[in-house]
Design an enzyme around this catalytic site. Structure first.
Site, PDB file in Angstrom:
ATOM      1  N   ASP A   1       0.848  -1.117  -0.139  1.00 10.37           N
ATOM      2  CA  ASP A   1       0.197  -0.229   0.043  1.00 10.37           C
ATOM      3  C   ASP A   1       0.767   1.146  -0.002  1.00 10.37           C
ATOM      4  O   ASP A   1       1.930   1.195   1.021  1.00 10.37           O
ATOM      5  CB  ASP A   1      -0.817  -0.017   1.329  1.00 10.37           C
ATOM      6  CG  ASP A   1      -1.768  -1.145   1.247  1.00 10.37           C
ATOM      7  OD1 ASP A   1      -1.872  -1.864   0.343  1.00 10.37           O
ATOM      8  OD2 ASP A   1      -2.875  -0.936   2.243  1.00 10.37           O
TER       9      ASP A   1
ATOM     10  N   HIS B   1       5.391  -7.023  -0.079  1.00 12.46           N
ATOM     11  CA  HIS B   1       5.265  -8.344  -0.583  1.00 12.46           C
ATOM     12  C   HIS B   1       5.910  -8.631  -2.061  1.00 12.46           C
ATOM     13  O   HIS B   1       6.479  -7.572  -2.517  1.00 12.46           O
ATOM     14  CB  HIS B   1       3.626  -8.645  -0.820  1.00 12.46           C
ATOM     15  CG  HIS B   1       2.913  -8.584   0.505  1.00 12.46           C
ATOM     16  ND1 HIS B   1       2.398  -9.723   0.819  1.00 12.46           N
ATOM     17  CD2 HIS B   1       2.545  -7.397   1.263  1.00 12.46           C
ATOM     18  CE1 HIS B   1       1.698  -9.409   2.128  1.00 12.46           C
ATOM     19  NE2 HIS B   1       1.884  -8.086   2.253  1.00 12.46           N
TER      20      HIS B   1
ATOM     21  N   SER C   1       8.453   5.191   5.065  1.00 10.49           N
ATOM     22  CA  SER C   1       9.637   4.463   4.530  1.00 10.49           C
ATOM     23  C   SER C   1       9.194   4.278   2.895  1.00 10.49           C
ATOM     24  O   SER C   1       8.133   4.892   2.563  1.00 10.49           O
ATOM     25  CB  SER C   1       9.513   2.950   5.001  1.00 10.49           C
ATOM     26  OG  SER C   1       8.346   2.484   5.334  1.00 10.49           O
TER      27      SER C   1
END
Length: 289
Positions: free
Chosen positions: A110, A166, A252
């Site tokens: 996301d 991921h 991040s």
């Protein structure tokens, strides 16, 4: 004010910035602010101490107000009991909350994305005469040459985002390599003043080897992110959407590099990100073919 484009709606949305006033002061032009930003980014104990505070049981009281202010969807949580704010921050989601596109390549997290089909032909990283250089980012000329002319995807994760990341495609991942560095903010206010932040911050690099090419997966730490935690097993084949790791508390970024000709990024992503816009995407959405 930061505006991002929601991929689903195609509409611009105003981003609520966590610590926005502080970021604007630290990176927005004040000499004192810039000095303090440099000091805090270059002294790892500053982020480490704040990260420690977020792991204490007393930090749980911050969770409910945070969810309300930033409109975090609690119905997506796999578990709703947390031992600390950091425990909430690295939360897992229900599988059905992030369905995987049938596309060969998917968005790995996301975040707010920028997309570049050909790095060498893109002018998107010229900021105040500065040029983003792969050799500086990778600290390896042979790797930089390998990905020259390839595609690049950058994802900025905000503190209120889901912070597990991921794999974007089926592959066999190498062991990650740490490039130690600083912890500057990756907020657009900071990046617009210094594009070299990506090449200065602490980061990890992993090569993803597949039958259709090799990509490079880079996790970039930032302000208050003391840890990049890898949860995958090097050398073990993985599928797209499998978890690779997570960031502990703070903002991040992720950077994906693809060999020339390996991926054709989805047309809507290229169009929406024109004009220096970031595009809000969710993990599992289509990235390209």
């Amino acid at each position: 004010m930061i505006e991002v484009i929601n991929r689903a709606s195609g509409q611009k949305e105003r981003e609520i910035v966590y610590g926005g006033a502080a970021i604007a002061w630290l990176y927005g032009g004040s000499t004192l602010g810039k000095t303090l930003a440099h000091l805090s980014a270059r002294l790892p104990f500053v982020s480490a101490f704040y990260g420690w505070l977020m792991k204490q049981p007393s930090s749980k009281k911050k969770i409910a107000p945070f969810i309300e202010k930033f409109q975090v969807d609690a119905s997506e949580f796999k578990n709703d009991t947390f031992n600390s704010f950091n425990d909430f921050f690295i939360r897992e989601l229900k599988v059905e909350a992030r369905p995987l596109s049938p596309s060969r390549f998917i968005c790995p997290a996301d975040g707010r994305y920028r997309f570049f089909q050909n790095i060498d032909k893109s002018d998107g990283f010229y900021i105040k005469g500065q040029k983003f250089k792969l050799t500086e980012l990778l600290k390896d000329k042979s790797l930089a040459d390998k990905y020259s002319g390839g595609s690049m995807v950058i994802a900025r994760l905000c503190p209120f985002d889901y912070h597990r990341f991921h794999f974007p495609h089926d592959n066999t991942p190498s062991e990650s390599k740490l490039i130690n560095g600083y912890l500057y903010s990756v907020n657009p206010v900071a990046i617009k003043n210094d594009i070299h932040i990506f090449s200065q911050n602490k980061r990890r690099m992993t090569q993803l080897v597949s039958s259709f090419g090799t990509s490079l997966y880079i996790e970039v730490g930032a302000t208050n992110v003391g840890s990049i935690v890898e949860t995958y097993t090097p050398g073990k084949a993985v599928k797209k959407g499998d978890e690779k790791g997570y960031f502990e508390f703070g903002a991040s970024a992720l950077i994906l590099l693809f060999e020339p000709g390996m991926i054709t990024l989805d047309k809507d992503l290229i169009e929406l990100s024109k004009g220096m816009h970031e595009v809000h995407c969710l993990m599992g959405q289509s990235l390209g073919s």
